[in-house]
Design a protein around this motif. Structure first.
Motif, PDB file in Angstrom:
ATOM      1  N   PHE A  49       0.854  -1.179   0.000  1.00 56.67           N
ATOM      2  CA  PHE A  49       0.000   0.000   0.000  1.00 56.67           C
ATOM      3  C   PHE A  49       0.895   1.236   0.000  1.00 56.67           C
ATOM      4  CE2 PHE A  49       0.639  -1.530   4.277  1.00 56.67           C
ATOM      5  CZ  PHE A  49       0.999  -0.405   4.995  1.00 56.67           C
ATOM      6  N   ALA A  50       0.312   2.391  -0.240  1.00 53.72           N
ATOM      7  CA  ALA A  50       1.066   3.644  -0.296  1.00 53.72           C
ATOM      8  C   ALA A  50       0.606   4.562   0.823  1.00 53.72           C
ATOM      9  CB  ALA A  50       0.868   4.319  -1.650  1.00 53.72           C
ATOM     10  N   ILE A  51       1.556   5.360   1.331  1.00 49.61           N
ATOM     11  CA  ILE A  51       1.260   6.337   2.386  1.00 49.61           C
ATOM     12  C   ILE A  51       1.665   7.714   1.881  1.00 49.61           C
ATOM     13  CG2 ILE A  51       1.715   7.064   4.753  1.00 49.61           C
ATOM     14  CD1 ILE A  51       2.494   4.202   5.399  1.00 49.61           C
ATOM     15  N   ARG A  52       0.747   8.662   1.972  1.00 54.75           N
ATOM     16  CA  ARG A  52       1.007  10.054   1.599  1.00 54.75           C
ATOM     17  C   ARG A  52       1.152  10.891   2.874  1.00 54.75           C
ATOM     18  NH1 ARG A  52      -3.522  12.421  -2.090  1.00 54.75           N
ATOM     19  NH2 ARG A  52      -4.712  12.173  -0.183  1.00 54.75           N
ATOM     20  N   ASN A  53       1.966  11.951   2.799  1.00 59.93           N
ATOM     21  CA  ASN A  53       2.200  12.894   3.906  1.00 59.93           C
ATOM     22  C   ASN A  53       2.860  12.234   5.117  1.00 59.93           C
ATOM     23  OD1 ASN A  53       1.170  15.261   2.646  1.00 59.93           O
ATOM     24  ND2 ASN A  53      -0.907  14.551   3.062  1.00 59.93           N
ATOM     25  N   TYR A  54       3.713  11.259   4.871  1.00 60.66           N
ATOM     26  CA  TYR A  54       4.505  10.681   5.966  1.00 60.66           C
ATOM     27  C   TYR A  54       5.643  11.661   6.236  1.00 60.66           C
ATOM     28  CZ  TYR A  54       6.928   7.275   8.848  1.00 60.66           C
ATOM     29  OH  TYR A  54       7.518   6.629   9.905  1.00 60.66           O
ATOM     30  N   GLU A  55       5.709  12.222   7.444  1.00 59.26           N
ATOM     31  CA  GLU A  55       6.587  13.365   7.722  1.00 59.26           C
ATOM     32  C   GLU A  55       8.033  13.015   8.044  1.00 59.26           C
ATOM     33  OE1 GLU A  55       4.516  15.469  10.785  1.00 59.26           O
ATOM     34  OE2 GLU A  55       3.251  16.514   9.334  1.00 59.26           O
TER      35      GLU A  55
ATOM     36  N   TRP B 292      -3.119   5.563   1.672  1.00 57.86           N
ATOM     37  CA  TRP B 292      -3.409   6.031   3.027  1.00 57.86           C
ATOM     38  C   TRP B 292      -2.765   7.397   3.192  1.00 57.86           C
ATOM     39  CZ3 TRP B 292      -5.944   3.065   6.863  1.00 57.86           C
ATOM     40  CH2 TRP B 292      -6.333   1.797   6.445  1.00 57.86           C
ATOM     41  N   ASP B 293      -3.365   8.264   4.007  1.00 60.37           N
ATOM     42  CA  ASP B 293      -2.865   9.625   4.196  1.00 60.37           C
ATOM     43  C   ASP B 293      -2.677   9.902   5.683  1.00 60.37           C
ATOM     44  OD1 ASP B 293      -2.288  12.370   4.099  1.00 60.37           O
ATOM     45  OD2 ASP B 293      -3.721  12.727   2.490  1.00 60.37           O
TER      46      ASP B 293
END
Length: 151
Positions: free
Chosen positions: A86-92, A121-122
């Motif tokens: 899966f992909a994660i957006r806005n991982y800081e 996922w965000d």
């Protein structure tokens, strides 16, 4: 009757001029909200009370600009129903391929990679809250301002 009308006109004129000389100044400061408030798709969520947020984890396999592709160590996670990738957006945090990560995120759609479509996922971004302060300032002394400019 005419005296009453003239008196009302004079009093009304005085009160209008008094209100016209009062100045109101609005000041807006932007403050970062507590970390449990996150913005996803221009909507502010309280992650501590929203049912859409869940903890996800896995091993980083690809780092694309703005997105981290993660491989779940379980084939199917029972609690979050995560697929294998899966992909994660806005991982800081800064990550490299091979790092294990975990994050609080919400499912927002699909990420199209070069080879396949992955669930997206965000983690959201910091919420900024406007704090507006109103200050009422009395009448301006225009004569003092003029004299100050002449100096």
């Amino acid at each position: 009757m005419i005296r009453f009308f003239l008196a009302a006109l004079v009093i009304g004129g005085i009160s209008q001029s008094v209100f016209a000389q009062t100045n109101v100044i609005y000041t807006t400061n932007w403050v970062v909200a507590p970390p449990n408030y996150r913005v996803v798709n221009n909507i502010v969520y309280d992650t501590s009370h929203s049912p859409f947020w869940t903890n996800i984890s896995g091993r980083v396999v690809v780092v694309d600009p703005g997105v981290v592709v993660v491989e779940n160590n379980l084939v199917q996670n029972v609690t979050t129903n995560l697929p294998e990738r899966f992909a994660i957006r806005n991982y800081e945090k800064l990550v490299m391929e091979g790092n294990r990560i975990s994050a609080l995120a919400m499912r927002v759609g699909t990420y199209s990679s070069k080879t396949t479509n992955l669930p997206l996922w965000d983690c959201g971004t910091n919420a900024l809250v406007p704090v507006v302060k109103t200050n009422e300032v009395g009448p301006l002394d225009t004569e003092a301002i003029k004299k100050d400019r002449l100096r």
